[in-house]
Design a protein around this motif. Sequence first.
Motif, PDB file in Angstrom:
ATOM      1  N   GLU A   1      11.413  -2.700  -9.234  1.00  0.00           N
ATOM      2  CA  GLU A   1      12.188  -3.901  -8.868  1.00  0.00           C
ATOM      3  C   GLU A   1      11.868  -4.317  -7.433  1.00  0.00           C
ATOM      4  N   GLY A   2      11.685  -3.320  -6.558  1.00  0.00           N
ATOM      5  CA  GLY A   2      11.298  -3.612  -5.181  1.00  0.00           C
ATOM      6  C   GLY A   2       9.922  -4.256  -5.112  1.00  0.00           C
TER       7      GLY A   2
ATOM      8  N   ILE B   1       0.828  -1.212   0.000  1.00  0.00           N
ATOM      9  CA  ILE B   1       0.000   0.000   0.000  1.00  0.00           C
ATOM     10  C   ILE B   1       0.869   1.273   0.000  1.00  0.00           C
ATOM     11  N   PRO B   2       1.792   1.462   0.960  1.00  0.00           N
ATOM     12  CA  PRO B   2       2.632   2.671   0.902  1.00  0.00           C
ATOM     13  C   PRO B   2       3.548   2.677  -0.321  1.00  0.00           C
ATOM     14  N   HIS B   3       3.927   1.475  -0.778  1.00  0.00           N
ATOM     15  CA  HIS B   3       4.775   1.359  -1.968  1.00  0.00           C
ATOM     16  C   HIS B   3       4.036   1.914  -3.187  1.00  0.00           C
ATOM     17  N   HIS B   4       2.796   1.490  -3.357  1.00  0.00           N
ATOM     18  CA  HIS B   4       1.973   1.983  -4.462  1.00  0.00           C
ATOM     19  C   HIS B   4       1.684   3.480  -4.315  1.00  0.00           C
ATOM     20  N   ARG B   5       1.416   3.914  -3.085  1.00  0.00           N
ATOM     21  CA  ARG B   5       1.131   5.336  -2.862  1.00  0.00           C
ATOM     22  C   ARG B   5       2.305   6.199  -3.317  1.00  0.00           C
ATOM     23  N   GLN B   6       3.518   5.751  -3.031  1.00  0.00           N
ATOM     24  CA  GLN B   6       4.681   6.541  -3.431  1.00  0.00           C
ATOM     25  C   GLN B   6       4.825   6.548  -4.956  1.00  0.00           C
ATOM     26  N   ALA B   7       4.547   5.408  -5.590  1.00  0.00           N
ATOM     27  CA  ALA B   7       4.623   5.351  -7.054  1.00  0.00           C
ATOM     28  C   ALA B   7       3.631   6.334  -7.676  1.00  0.00           C
ATOM     29  N   ILE B   8       2.445   6.433  -7.085  1.00  0.00           N
ATOM     30  CA  ILE B   8       1.426   7.371  -7.580  1.00  0.00           C
ATOM     31  C   ILE B   8       1.870   8.812  -7.338  1.00  0.00           C
TER      32      ILE B   8
ATOM     33  N   GLY C   1      12.655  -1.035  -2.496  1.00  0.00           N
ATOM     34  CA  GLY C   1      12.780  -0.069  -3.577  1.00  0.00           C
ATOM     35  C   GLY C   1      12.135   1.270  -3.314  1.00  0.00           C
ATOM     36  N   MET C   2      11.738   1.526  -2.067  1.00  0.00           N
ATOM     37  CA  MET C   2      11.114   2.809  -1.744  1.00  0.00           C
ATOM     38  C   MET C   2      12.145   3.941  -1.841  1.00  0.00           C
TER      39      MET C   2
END
Length: 208
Positions: free
Chosen positions: A165-166, A69-76, A134-135
Amino acid sequence: MTTKRSPIRRATAVAAAATAALVLAACGGNGDDTGSASSDQNTASPAASAPAQQGDHNAADVTFAQGMIPHHRQAIEMADLAATRAESADVKKLAGEIKKAQDPEIKTLSGWLTSWGEQVPAEGQGHGGHDMSGMMSAEEMKQLESSSGKAFDTAFLTMMVKHHEGAVAMAKTEQSDGTYQPAKDMAGAIITSQSAEIAQMNTLLGKS
């Protein structure tokens, strides 16, 4: 004496017969109830166990959801920057596709955690402590925010390759360790889509 005894004997016989009938009925009733209960249990078991099977998850599933969830949020967050800072139309298009794919996954992951009684990561969780997945660090995000044009394109692609990659590594862990099938399916989709995007971004980096 005989006439007096006869009604008594008949009454006794009738009472005995009635008692026997009641006993038999009670026995028969118990047998039916037991069979009915057993039958009900057998019938109910598959239905009762179905939700449990659908909701069957383990610690790896929770870790996957809470990490992704935080990983996707950062990508967005990174993709949103591309809309106004990127120079390349290819980068802008890629950023839009990343946001379109990952936003619904955040909602799905949050729904799973809620249904499991687990905590959904709060909005705006720090960027630190996720290096292995990968953050980006807070410093890297500031660097991205302060750049524009071709410099942004290069920084965005370089960071997003690392970010993807992360995510792929996290998804592979979920596939090997998780038990919740929908989560494993999502992990497979993430591996496929983000591996393709990594290849695309490496190609764009070669052009830049």
